[in-house]
Design a protein around this motif. Structure first.
Motif, short mmCIF file in Angstrom:
data_model
loop_
_atom_site.label_atom_id
_atom_site.label_comp_id
_atom_site.label_asym_id
_atom_site.label_seq_id
_atom_site.Cartn_x
_atom_site.Cartn_y
_atom_site.Cartn_z
N LYS A 1 -20.01 5.48 24.92
CA LYS A 1 -19.82 4.09 24.51
C LYS A 1 -18.35 3.85 24.19
O LYS A 1 -17.73 4.63 23.47
N MET B 1 -17.45 -2.20 21.42
CA MET B 1 -18.63 -2.12 20.55
C MET B 1 -18.68 -3.29 19.58
O MET B 1 -17.66 -3.68 19.00
N ASP B 2 -19.89 -3.83 19.37
CA ASP B 2 -20.05 -4.78 18.27
C ASP B 2 -20.28 -3.98 16.98
O ASP B 2 -20.43 -2.77 17.00
N ALA C 1 -22.77 -3.75 14.94
CA ALA C 1 -24.06 -3.06 14.83
C ALA C 1 -24.04 -1.74 15.58
O ALA C 1 -24.51 -0.71 15.08
N THR C 2 -23.46 -1.75 16.80
CA THR C 2 -23.37 -0.51 17.59
C THR C 2 -22.45 0.49 16.92
O THR C 2 -22.73 1.69 16.89
N ASN D 1 -21.85 0.80 13.73
CA ASN D 1 -22.56 1.39 12.59
C ASN D 1 -23.59 2.42 13.04
O ASN D 1 -23.81 3.43 12.38
N GLU D 2 -24.22 2.15 14.18
CA GLU D 2 -25.19 3.08 14.76
C GLU D 2 -24.50 4.39 15.14
O GLU D 2 -24.98 5.49 14.85
N ILE D 3 -23.32 4.26 15.79
CA ILE D 3 -22.54 5.43 16.19
C ILE D 3 -22.11 6.23 14.96
O ILE D 3 -22.10 7.46 14.96
N LYS E 1 -31.79 4.06 11.17
CA LYS E 1 -31.98 5.40 11.71
C LYS E 1 -33.16 6.12 11.03
O LYS E 1 -33.93 6.82 11.69
#
Length: 251
Positions: free
Chosen positions: A73, A78-79, A81-82, A84-86, A119
């Motif tokens: 990615k 990245m936005d 949300a993405t 924070n996911e990463i 998560k």
């Protein structure tokens, strides 16, 4: 360059990274790949841009040019949300541990679980996860202690447990042995290696500690003049005849 991880998939790729503060060019076209299951040590003199590069990597600092890819990615596109996911997949061990002084050890470890509900879902009782992380660093008995009751080495272990509780695929260590006595430093480095072997994490270790690098590095990059000046195993770089490389290894 061929090495024993070359046939593995890269989990982080940095291409032509540039970062300047005013006229001070800190990163001047830095390139790097971290491969799945690899421990990559990055060494550089103070002010060489090691910590800046790590901060760019997790989005705490914005790079001027270049591209960073984490697990396929692109960081630039990245936005939030993405991103924070990463960040739940990338653990970051700060210099100096960065525990919350007003929170107990238990609360320090529960904090990231509460932040990343996506998560882990809603957790009614985090004790089993907290104890698993603490036991992995040999400090299960400290669960109700406050940071002020811990030694420097214990704080570093607790910070590592807090990183592990998110079960990250990648761990970034920023000067993990700084400020510790030689015996405690060795204990932390041995712990880092055992965690990599147990959890099969990919790791970037920023350090100026040659003993740490010798023990833990699968591969090394020397960051000089803002670029990946030299790359190879510890032995390859230790045997280099290049004066800039030799300067890192002379006792």
């Amino acid at each position: 360059m061929n090495h024993r991880f070359s046939d593995k998939k890269p989990v982080i790729v940095i291409q032509n990274l540039y970062k300047a503060f005013g006229n001070n060019k800190v990163l001047d076209g830095f390139n790097m790949e971290l491969y799945d299951g690899e421990t990559l040590v990055i060494m550089g003199k103070s002010g060489s841009g090691k910590s800046v590069m790590i901060k760019c990597l997790i989005g705490l600092e914005t790079h001027d040019d270049g591209q960073i890819t984490i697990m396929d990615k692109n960081l630039d596109t990245m936005d939030e949300a993405t991103l924070n996911e990463i960040r739940t997949e990338v653990g970051f061990l700060f210099q100096g541990s960065a525990l919350y002084d007003s929170m107990s050890v238990r609360e320090n470890l529960e904090f990231p679980l509460r932040r990343h509900v996506k998560k882990f879902g809603e957790i009614n009782d985090a004790t089993p996860l907290v104890m698993e992380a603490l036991d992995s660093v040999g400090l299960g008995h400290t669960i109700e202690l406050m940071p002020e009751e811990l030694s420097g080495g214990m704080k570093r272990r607790i910070a590592l447990a807090r990183t592990l509780i998110l079960k990250p695929k990648i761990i970034l260590y920023d000067e993990p042995t700084t400020g510790l006595d030689p015996i405690t430093s060795k204990e932390i480095v041995i712990l880092m290696k055992s965690i990599q072997e147990k959890y099969k994490t990919s790791s970037i270790v920023i350090t100026h500690d040659v003993d740490c690098a010798r023990f833990i590095a699968d591969r090394m990059i020397l960051l000089v003049d803002g670029i990946n000046y030299a790359e190879g195993t510890f032995e390859e770089l230790d045997n280099s005849s290049d004066p800039k490389v030799k300067a890192f290894f002379k006792s």
